[in-house]
Design a protein around this motif. Structure first.
Motif, short mmCIF file in Angstrom:
data_model
loop_
_atom_site.label_atom_id
_atom_site.label_comp_id
_atom_site.label_asym_id
_atom_site.label_seq_id
_atom_site.Cartn_x
_atom_site.Cartn_y
_atom_site.Cartn_z
N ILE A 82 13.38 -2.08 -6.00
CA ILE A 82 14.03 -1.41 -7.09
C ILE A 82 13.26 -1.83 -8.38
O ILE A 82 13.00 -0.79 -9.17
N ALA A 83 12.53 -2.96 -8.67
CA ALA A 83 11.73 -3.17 -9.91
C ALA A 83 10.64 -2.50 -9.70
O ALA A 83 9.94 -1.92 -10.83
N SER A 84 9.89 -2.30 -8.77
CA SER A 84 8.58 -1.48 -8.60
C SER A 84 8.92 -0.04 -8.93
O SER A 84 8.21 0.61 -9.59
N LEU A 85 10.36 0.49 -8.60
CA LEU A 85 10.41 1.97 -8.88
C LEU A 85 10.70 2.10 -10.21
O LEU A 85 10.14 3.30 -10.68
N VAL A 86 11.25 1.31 -10.97
CA VAL A 86 11.52 1.38 -12.34
C VAL A 86 9.92 1.29 -13.13
O VAL A 86 9.70 1.84 -14.20
N ALA A 87 9.20 0.32 -12.55
CA ALA A 87 7.74 0.11 -13.13
C ALA A 87 7.14 1.32 -13.04
O ALA A 87 6.24 1.74 -13.88
N SER A 88 7.19 2.10 -11.99
CA SER A 88 6.40 3.45 -11.88
C SER A 88 6.63 4.41 -12.71
O SER A 88 5.65 5.06 -13.05
N PHE A 89 8.05 4.47 -13.36
CA PHE A 89 8.70 5.58 -14.36
C PHE A 89 7.65 5.24 -15.62
O PHE A 89 7.30 5.97 -16.14
N ILE A 90 7.51 3.82 -15.93
CA ILE A 90 6.99 3.46 -17.11
C ILE A 90 5.33 3.57 -17.18
O ILE A 90 4.96 4.10 -18.07
N MET A 91 4.88 3.29 -16.16
CA MET A 91 3.56 3.58 -15.81
C MET A 91 3.18 5.11 -16.29
O MET A 91 2.20 5.49 -16.58
N PHE A 92 3.74 5.96 -15.57
CA PHE A 92 3.76 7.37 -15.55
C PHE A 92 3.60 7.91 -16.92
O PHE A 92 2.98 8.58 -17.27
N ALA A 93 4.73 7.30 -17.51
CA ALA A 93 4.69 7.86 -19.19
C ALA A 93 3.68 7.39 -19.75
O ALA A 93 3.11 8.29 -20.62
N ALA A 94 3.19 6.20 -19.53
CA ALA A 94 1.76 5.69 -20.31
C ALA A 94 0.70 6.42 -19.92
O ALA A 94 -0.11 6.97 -20.77
N GLY A 95 0.40 6.98 -18.52
CA GLY A 95 -0.53 7.73 -18.18
C GLY A 95 -0.54 9.02 -18.69
O GLY A 95 -1.62 9.53 -19.26
N LYS A 193 -1.86 8.14 -11.09
CA LYS A 193 -2.07 8.03 -9.63
C LYS A 193 -1.42 6.84 -9.02
O LYS A 193 -0.62 6.88 -7.92
N THR A 194 -1.74 5.68 -9.98
CA THR A 194 -1.09 4.44 -9.29
C THR A 194 0.45 4.43 -9.41
O THR A 194 1.21 3.89 -8.57
N ALA A 195 0.91 5.28 -10.62
CA ALA A 195 2.26 5.16 -10.65
C ALA A 195 2.81 5.91 -9.39
O ALA A 195 3.93 5.69 -9.02
N TRP A 196 2.41 7.00 -9.09
CA TRP A 196 2.92 7.91 -8.01
C TRP A 196 2.91 7.22 -6.74
O TRP A 196 3.59 7.22 -5.89
N ASP A 197 1.81 6.22 -6.58
CA ASP A 197 1.69 5.61 -5.12
C ASP A 197 3.07 4.43 -5.20
O ASP A 197 3.45 4.44 -3.97
#
Length: 299
Positions: A82-95, A193-197
């Motif tokens: 779950i923590a990884s899922l939340v982090a992916s959203f934040i990473m995508f916004a930064a990208g 791309k990292t966020a999507w993975d």
């Protein structure tokens, strides 16, 4: 108990990543503005998102260490996912933000070559992140922790991103200032791309998806266990860094309960020794002569 000790050790890797990212992101963003390098600034922004990822891993490891309770009979291992899922959203916004900033540089058209110091800073950052990657990957393999290994692979990708940023800066200094903005754009794409993975892996695990090829390997191990006549059903799902396996096997109907139990124990032992799977639920069904005849007819 060993699982929870490993989770505690995994926190060391998360703290190493957090410390490295805080220092490097602050240094690269400030120096990116001073030297006028879009690529170095974008690389620094990338590291700020990696702080979030490392914090997510740390929080997930902390929650996962909580023992099972009435509401969570299987434990809290999925907190990592779950923590990884939340982090992916934040990473995508930064990208997306990095890509927008790089696009603005193209539109403005007034591109100046950045200072050469920016390139050397990017290369220094790449070396630092490579050492962090080596530390975390070795620790992740030793404790068999998937979330820490994902963080280690993120460390490695950050090292490559910094090398790409340095190449763009050197190119800009050679008379092609547009390369600095192109490098920044590529950094933004890598972040997305990292966020999507991370999102794909986390969502697949949370919906009880499992690698079909790996399940076939598990099936072969169970089928080759002495005493197993057939497999009626086999299912697996990911629970944090652990795998939960449920299998229904057929054994000779003439066996005693004790003999059938021995076969079940042997399946569990083999799954642990060969695949590091500790959570195995085995259900025994009788294999009768009538079933043999049906199989012969099907053949």
């Amino acid at each position: 108990m060993e699982t929870y000790d490993n989770l505690k050790q995994g926190e060391k890797g998360a703290w190493v990543s957090i410390a490295a990212y805080i220092l490097l992101s602050a240094f690269k963003i400030s120096m990116g503005y001073i030297t006028g390098s879009e690529a170095l600034t974008a690389d620094g922004v990338n590291n700020t998102t990696d702080i979030v990822v490392s914090l997510a891993v740390l929080i997930g490891l902390r929650i996962s260490r909580k023992p099972p309770d009435r509401d969570h009979p299987y434990g809290h291992m999925r907190a990592e996912t779950i923590a990884s899922l939340v982090a992916s959203f934040i990473m995508f916004a930064a990208g997306i933000q990095v890509i927008i900033q790089a696009a603005r540089s193209f539109m403005e058209g007034d591109l100046q070559p950045p200072g050469l110091l920016a390139a050397w800073i990017a290369l220094f950052s790449a070396v630092c992140m490579w050492f962090v990657y080596m530390y975390n990957s070795r620790l992740a393999r030793r404790i068999n922790n998937k979330s820490l290994m994902a963080a280690a692979l993120d460390n490695r990708s950050d090292a490559f991103v910094s090398i790409g940023a340095a190449a763009g800066i050197f190119g800009a200094r050679l008379g092609l200032p547009v390369l600095d903005s192109i490098a920044a754009l590529l950094v933004g794409v890598v972040i997305c791309k990292t966020a999507w993975d991370i999102f794909s892996d986390a969502s697949h695990a949370l919906t009880d998806g499992f690698d079909d090829e790996k399940l076939k390997v598990f099936q072969d191990t169970v089928r080759n266990t002495p005493g197993v006549k057939g497999i009626r059903d086999i299912r697996a799902r990911v629970h944090g860094s652990n795998i939960l396996l449920d299998v229904v096997v057929e054994v000779s109907a003439e066996l005693s309960v004790e003999q059938s139990h021995f076969i079940s124990d042997e399946i569990e032992r083999r799954m642990h020794s060969k695949h590091k799977v500790d959570n195995v639920h085995v259900h025994i069904e009788p294999y009768t002569e009538a079933e043999r005849q049906v199989e012969r007819q099907d053949e």
